[in-house]
Design a protein around this motif. Sequence first.
Motif, PDB file in Angstrom:
ATOM      1  N   VAL A 163     -43.884  -0.548  70.858  1.00 57.45           N
ATOM      2  CA  VAL A 163     -43.381  -1.607  71.729  1.00 57.45           C
ATOM      3  C   VAL A 163     -42.384  -2.488  70.977  1.00 57.45           C
ATOM      4  N   THR A 164     -42.661  -2.718  69.706  1.00 64.60           N
ATOM      5  CA  THR A 164     -41.832  -3.634  68.926  1.00 64.60           C
ATOM      6  C   THR A 164     -40.559  -2.990  68.410  1.00 64.60           C
ATOM      7  N   PHE A 165     -40.647  -1.753  67.902  1.00 60.05           N
ATOM      8  CA  PHE A 165     -39.523  -1.167  67.184  1.00 60.05           C
ATOM      9  C   PHE A 165     -38.768  -0.076  67.913  1.00 60.05           C
ATOM     10  N   MET A 166     -39.356   0.538  68.929  1.00 60.85           N
ATOM     11  CA  MET A 166     -38.629   1.600  69.634  1.00 60.85           C
ATOM     12  C   MET A 166     -37.531   0.996  70.480  1.00 60.85           C
ATOM     13  N   PRO A 167     -36.404   1.693  70.594  1.00 63.72           N
ATOM     14  CA  PRO A 167     -35.325   1.166  71.429  1.00 63.72           C
ATOM     15  C   PRO A 167     -35.716   1.211  72.903  1.00 63.72           C
ATOM     16  N   HIS A 168     -35.398   0.162  73.594  1.00 62.33           N
ATOM     17  CA  HIS A 168     -35.618   0.123  75.037  1.00 62.33           C
ATOM     18  C   HIS A 168     -34.383   0.689  75.711  1.00 62.33           C
ATOM     19  N   SER A 169     -34.573   1.441  76.775  1.00 59.86           N
ATOM     20  CA  SER A 169     -33.480   2.238  77.327  1.00 59.86           C
ATOM     21  C   SER A 169     -32.499   1.472  78.185  1.00 59.86           C
ATOM     22  N   ASP A 170     -32.870   0.381  78.760  1.00 60.55           N
ATOM     23  CA  ASP A 170     -31.963  -0.257  79.708  1.00 60.55           C
ATOM     24  C   ASP A 170     -32.121  -1.765  79.631  1.00 60.55           C
ATOM     25  N   VAL A 171     -31.064  -2.449  79.275  1.00 58.90           N
ATOM     26  CA  VAL A 171     -31.132  -3.899  79.135  1.00 58.90           C
ATOM     27  C   VAL A 171     -31.210  -4.612  80.474  1.00 58.90           C
ATOM     28  N   THR A 172     -30.950  -3.936  81.572  1.00 60.82           N
ATOM     29  CA  THR A 172     -31.027  -4.588  82.874  1.00 60.82           C
ATOM     30  C   THR A 172     -32.455  -4.920  83.269  1.00 60.82           C
ATOM     31  N   GLY A 229     -40.371  11.270  69.075  1.00 61.91           N
ATOM     32  CA  GLY A 229     -39.140  10.913  69.765  1.00 61.91           C
ATOM     33  C   GLY A 229     -38.481   9.676  69.172  1.00 61.91           C
ATOM     34  N   ALA A 230     -39.302   8.753  68.699  1.00 58.09           N
ATOM     35  CA  ALA A 230     -38.767   7.541  68.070  1.00 58.09           C
ATOM     36  C   ALA A 230     -38.297   7.794  66.655  1.00 58.09           C
ATOM     37  N   ALA A 231     -38.868   8.809  65.993  1.00 59.50           N
ATOM     38  CA  ALA A 231     -38.553   9.067  64.598  1.00 59.50           C
ATOM     39  C   ALA A 231     -37.188   9.717  64.413  1.00 59.50           C
ATOM     40  N   VAL A 232     -36.673  10.370  65.450  1.00 59.18           N
ATOM     41  CA  VAL A 232     -35.381  11.049  65.319  1.00 59.18           C
ATOM     42  C   VAL A 232     -34.232  10.206  65.824  1.00 59.18           C
ATOM     43  N   ALA A 277     -34.490   3.206  61.834  1.00 57.90           N
ATOM     44  CA  ALA A 277     -34.313   3.165  60.389  1.00 57.90           C
ATOM     45  C   ALA A 277     -35.155   4.254  59.733  1.00 57.90           C
ATOM     46  N   LEU A 278     -34.765   4.650  58.518  1.00 54.38           N
ATOM     47  CA  LEU A 278     -35.474   5.713  57.807  1.00 54.38           C
ATOM     48  C   LEU A 278     -36.935   5.362  57.573  1.00 54.38           C
ATOM     49  N   TRP A 279     -37.219   4.135  57.147  1.00 52.54           N
ATOM     50  CA  TRP A 279     -38.608   3.760  56.878  1.00 52.54           C
ATOM     51  C   TRP A 279     -39.445   3.833  58.143  1.00 52.54           C
ATOM     52  N   LEU A 280     -38.842   3.457  59.265  1.00 52.77           N
ATOM     53  CA  LEU A 280     -39.552   3.512  60.525  1.00 52.77           C
ATOM     54  C   LEU A 280     -39.770   4.957  60.967  1.00 52.77           C
ATOM     55  N   SER A 281     -38.780   5.803  60.720  1.00 54.48           N
ATOM     56  CA  SER A 281     -38.920   7.226  61.048  1.00 54.48           C
ATOM     57  C   SER A 281     -40.037   7.863  60.243  1.00 54.48           C
ATOM     58  N   ILE A 300     -42.698   6.315  58.955  1.00 58.10           N
ATOM     59  CA  ILE A 300     -43.986   5.802  59.457  1.00 58.10           C
ATOM     60  C   ILE A 300     -44.343   6.488  60.768  1.00 58.10           C
ATOM     61  N   PHE A 301     -43.377   6.554  61.694  1.00 63.52           N
ATOM     62  CA  PHE A 301     -43.639   7.190  62.983  1.00 63.52           C
ATOM     63  C   PHE A 301     -44.009   8.661  62.807  1.00 63.52           C
ATOM     64  N   GLY A 302     -43.340   9.355  61.887  1.00 65.78           N
ATOM     65  CA  GLY A 302     -43.655  10.765  61.635  1.00 65.78           C
ATOM     66  C   GLY A 302     -45.052  10.948  61.085  1.00 65.78           C
ATOM     67  N   ALA A 303     -45.457  10.097  60.144  1.00 65.12           N
ATOM     68  CA  ALA A 303     -46.802  10.193  59.559  1.00 65.12           C
ATOM     69  C   ALA A 303     -47.877   9.896  60.605  1.00 65.12           C
TER      70      ALA A 303
END
Length: 189
Positions: free
Chosen positions: A108-117, A186-189, A132-136, A138-141
Motif C-alpha cells: 500500500v505504501t510503496f507500490m505505484p498507484h495506477s491512476d491519480v484521478t 509485479g511490484a518488484a519488476v 527501487a532496487l532495495w524495494l525490489s 525485499i518484495f522478491g524475498a
Amino acid sequence: MSGPIVVAWTPTAVFAALVLPCVLRLVRLDYRRQGAAVRNGDLAELLLVVAMVAMLSPVGGPIPAAGWQAVLALTAGWFAVSWWKGRRSGHTSCGHHAVSAVAMLFMVTFMPHSDVTHGPWLVMSGPGGTSALWLSLIFGAVAAYFAADAVRAGVLAARGASASGQTSRRVCRVIMGLGMGYMLLGAAV
C-alpha cells in the motif's frame, strides 16, 4: 471488456470469493474449543482478503490508502506481539499473519498507484513505474516466502483430515499466498 480490465477483474473476483469461506468459518465454528488465537487468525484472514480485493480492484476502494495503512499497521503489530508472546506455545500462524500484514502495508505504501484521478483511494491494478532496487529485493524475498508458504499449505490441505475449518483455512492460505506473491513480484519488476 478489454484485456487489462479482464486481467484486473479476474484476481479481484477470486479474492472476493474468499470472503465467503472466511465469514462462514467465523459464523459456524465453535471458538470456545479452538481458542482465541484461531478466531483472531480467521478475523485477520478476512481483513487481509478484503484488503487484497481493494488493492486489486480497478475501481478503487471505499477506504483511502491512509486508512488501509493504519489498519494494516495495527494488524501487523497485534499479530507480531501475539506471535512473540506465544512463540513457545506454537502460535506460528500469528507470525504469518504479521508478515502478511507488513507485506500488504509495504504494498500500500510503496507500490505505484495506477491512476491519480482516484485521489487517495487505493488502486493498484494498472501499470506503474519501476521500484527501487532495495524495494525490489525485499518484495522478491517476501514473494518467495509466500510461494513457499502456499506450497506448504497446499500440501497440508491435500492431506485433509484435520480440525474443523482447517482445510478451508489452508485453501484460503494457498490462494492468498499465491496472490501476495503475484502482487509482490509485479511490484518488484
